[in-house]
Enzyme design. Sequence first.
Site, PDB file in Angstrom:
ATOM      1  N   ASN A  99       0.877  -1.185   0.000  1.00  0.00           N
ATOM      2  CA  ASN A  99       0.000   0.000   0.000  1.00  0.00           C
ATOM      3  C   ASN A  99       0.902   1.219   0.000  1.00  0.00           C
ATOM      4  O   ASN A  99       1.912   1.225   0.701  1.00  0.00           O
ATOM      5  CB  ASN A  99      -0.839   0.072   1.282  1.00  0.00           C
ATOM      6  CG  ASN A  99      -1.953  -0.944   1.293  1.00  0.00           C
ATOM      7  OD1 ASN A  99      -2.180  -1.639   0.313  1.00  0.00           O
ATOM      8  ND2 ASN A  99      -2.641  -1.032   2.420  1.00  0.00           N
ATOM      9  N   GLU A 490     -20.405  12.044  -5.169  1.00  0.00           N
ATOM     10  CA  GLU A 490     -19.536  10.876  -5.063  1.00  0.00           C
ATOM     11  C   GLU A 490     -20.263   9.549  -5.173  1.00  0.00           C
ATOM     12  O   GLU A 490     -19.657   8.573  -5.604  1.00  0.00           O
ATOM     13  CB  GLU A 490     -18.674  10.925  -3.792  1.00  0.00           C
ATOM     14  CG  GLU A 490     -19.396  10.678  -2.487  1.00  0.00           C
ATOM     15  CD  GLU A 490     -18.411  10.609  -1.312  1.00  0.00           C
ATOM     16  OE1 GLU A 490     -18.773  11.102  -0.246  1.00  0.00           O
ATOM     17  OE2 GLU A 490     -17.312  10.053  -1.463  1.00  0.00           O
TER      18      GLU A 490
HETATM   19  O1  M6R Z   1     -10.686   9.695   6.831  1.00  0.00           O
HETATM   20  P1  M6R Z   1     -10.806  11.153   6.564  1.00  0.00           P
HETATM   21  O2  M6R Z   1     -11.895  11.809   7.348  1.00  0.00           O
HETATM   22  O3  M6R Z   1      -9.508  11.892   6.725  1.00  0.00           O
HETATM   23  O4  M6R Z   1     -11.207  11.259   5.042  1.00  0.00           O
HETATM   24  C1  M6R Z   1     -11.297  12.488   4.391  1.00  0.00           C
HETATM   25  C2  M6R Z   1     -11.935  12.331   3.042  1.00  0.00           C
HETATM   26  O5  M6R Z   1     -11.191  11.464   2.246  1.00  0.00           O
HETATM   27  C3  M6R Z   1     -13.367  11.799   3.141  1.00  0.00           C
HETATM   28  O6  M6R Z   1     -14.154  12.590   3.958  1.00  0.00           O
HETATM   29  C4  M6R Z   1     -14.005  11.722   1.738  1.00  0.00           C
HETATM   30  O7  M6R Z   1     -14.174  12.999   1.234  1.00  0.00           O
HETATM   31  C5  M6R Z   1     -15.315  10.968   1.797  1.00  0.00           C
HETATM   32  N1  M6R Z   1     -15.384  10.004   0.739  1.00  0.00           N
HETATM   33  C6  M6R Z   1     -16.503  11.854   1.658  1.00  0.00           C
HETATM   34  O8  M6R Z   1     -17.683  11.161   1.768  1.00  0.00           O
END
Ligand code: M6R
Length: 608
Positions: A99, A490
């Site tokens: 990863n 999304e």
């Molecule tokens: O895990 P995180 O809260 O840091 O993630 C941030 C974004 O990647 C996340 O909120 C993303 O925008 C979602 N898919 C929205 O629904």
Amino acid sequence: MCGIVGYIGNKNAQNFLISGLKRLEYRGYDSAGIVTLNAEGEATLLRAKGKILNLEEKLAANKRDDKIGIGHTRWATHGEPSETNAHPHRAGKIYLVHNGIIENYKELKENLKEHDFKSQTDTEVLAALINSFYKDGEYPLANAVVQALKLVKGTYGIAVVSCLSPDEIVVARSGSPLVIGVGHDETLLASDASALLRHTKRAIYLNDGEVALIRKNSVEIKTLNAEPVSAKVEEIETNIAAIQKGGYEHFLLKEIMEQPESLMETLRGRVNAKDGTVRLGGPGLSEEKLRGIKHLVIVGCGTAYHAGLLAGYYIEQFTPEITVETVIASEYRYRNAYIPKDSVALIVSQSGETADTLACLREIKKQGIPTIGIVNAIGSTIAREVDGGTYVHVGPEISVASTKAFTSQAIAMVMFGLTIAQAKGVKSSMLRPYVEEIAKLPEAVRETLDSTHDIVKNVAEKYAEYEHAIYLGRDTAYPTAMEGALKLKEIAYVDANAYAFGELKHGPLALVDDRFFEMALLPEGELYEKAVSNVQEVLARGGHIVAVTNVEDFDLPVESVIKIPAEIRLFAPILMNLVSQLFAYYATVAKGLNVDQPRNLAKSVTVE
Ligand code: M6R
């Protein structure tokens, strides 16, 4: 982003790897693969493009009772999703899953001419590099891995096995999480603790710069500089029920519907409605330090960023002499931003692993600014690296679209703002209404979800086929509109954008025609009448408006109205966002799309 699993013990490795990969599929679902070794070191490599289901079909014809193996579910970075680009990648006698991103892979590849590259991936370069030090078993595998990693620039969580030593797995991390599960006569491995839960609750979280040699009954950890690290075994806090659908058709609906409880968990022990105060232990800042805060920087990506924007509006309402700047982590990390000394940074992340957010945290720490995590995933990298923090405690969020985390992140940050205001001596008559509403929110969330569910479903089905949407709001309803648009974009693949009502006339109004519908968030309050005028302007141009409001006598001639309970005033946008979440969900279901795993995305963005 991408998932890793590994097993060594007395049980069937293929079974663990497949069930573990299914658990991690939400992290990446372009392709998947596993390799297992028998006692003689013969490898069975299975890889397939697309879902784990495709891999399972291959497995049916290739069952083995091997006791060691590694697996991977991929979110493509280098090279298209295909079987050839799927992990594990082989070089000589070794197999590797990875990863992260090897940034200097091109340069490294230049010196690996003897390897016959089959894929377009950076991972195969790393496999070849490790093999160049391993020299088909001349040197110990763990040493070869360390030598190779010393040359690597980028991020990685890796697991490596060799046909020449089918009793060990070598793992390492830098920037991509890895958890080692300690079982009875077996050791397991995953990039996310949820994949281990059925087998053990005892886990070792590997830190950046550490390499572990895993055997059936032992885990030996060292740094890249060969210093021994004593492994700390911790209890995994999640339970099995939290990572199952619990009777719902999709994780997303389950996660939307569990918000009364998840928000309650965020508030537990932190809100005292009787005396109108909040108390957060986690940040660990003294009263004096809280009193001295003049500037808040809130850092996040996507939904976490929107939660920060929303919280910022509230914090400015009730806290004197404070400025709040909410920033997108991927931008902020490269800005030459000066942060004044009397600042505190809130680092917001559901997963606690988002690469850009983590990078900002490290940059901000270098400037000596106190960092407070607003994190969900317990034990995650951000949670471990911040100076203090408030877990939101919403339980695992499996669906790629973030929902329950948003609600709790926003409220947790408002509560942090309230603790600053309390320390600064803001009158309780100013703060009490906020605290009282926060205490009532879980019940209001329940009421909103129950009372709007059917109507939102109908309305969403009506508008599901529109290709464009405009979400509108102002003040606290503006970040809420941004979050609503992100959800629809999304998962339902609608070109949805959000604007502040006041901005309409400055450009977006030109868009209004029959290809668009407009989602107007209209909470009662000081700016309501102004927003209504903007709605009239859209109506006058033939707009197709869906209004979401808590105004009881709402009578504008819009196409659809969704009423939310009127009791909550200050935090009405939080309730409106529930409507946006349900709307996006039902529009996606109506279009027959994959709700929990939207195309091109993955949960937890651990690459830049
Ligand atoms: O895990 P995180 O809260 O840091 O993630 C941030 C974004 O990647 C996340 O909120 C993303 O925008 C979602 N898919 C929205 O629904």
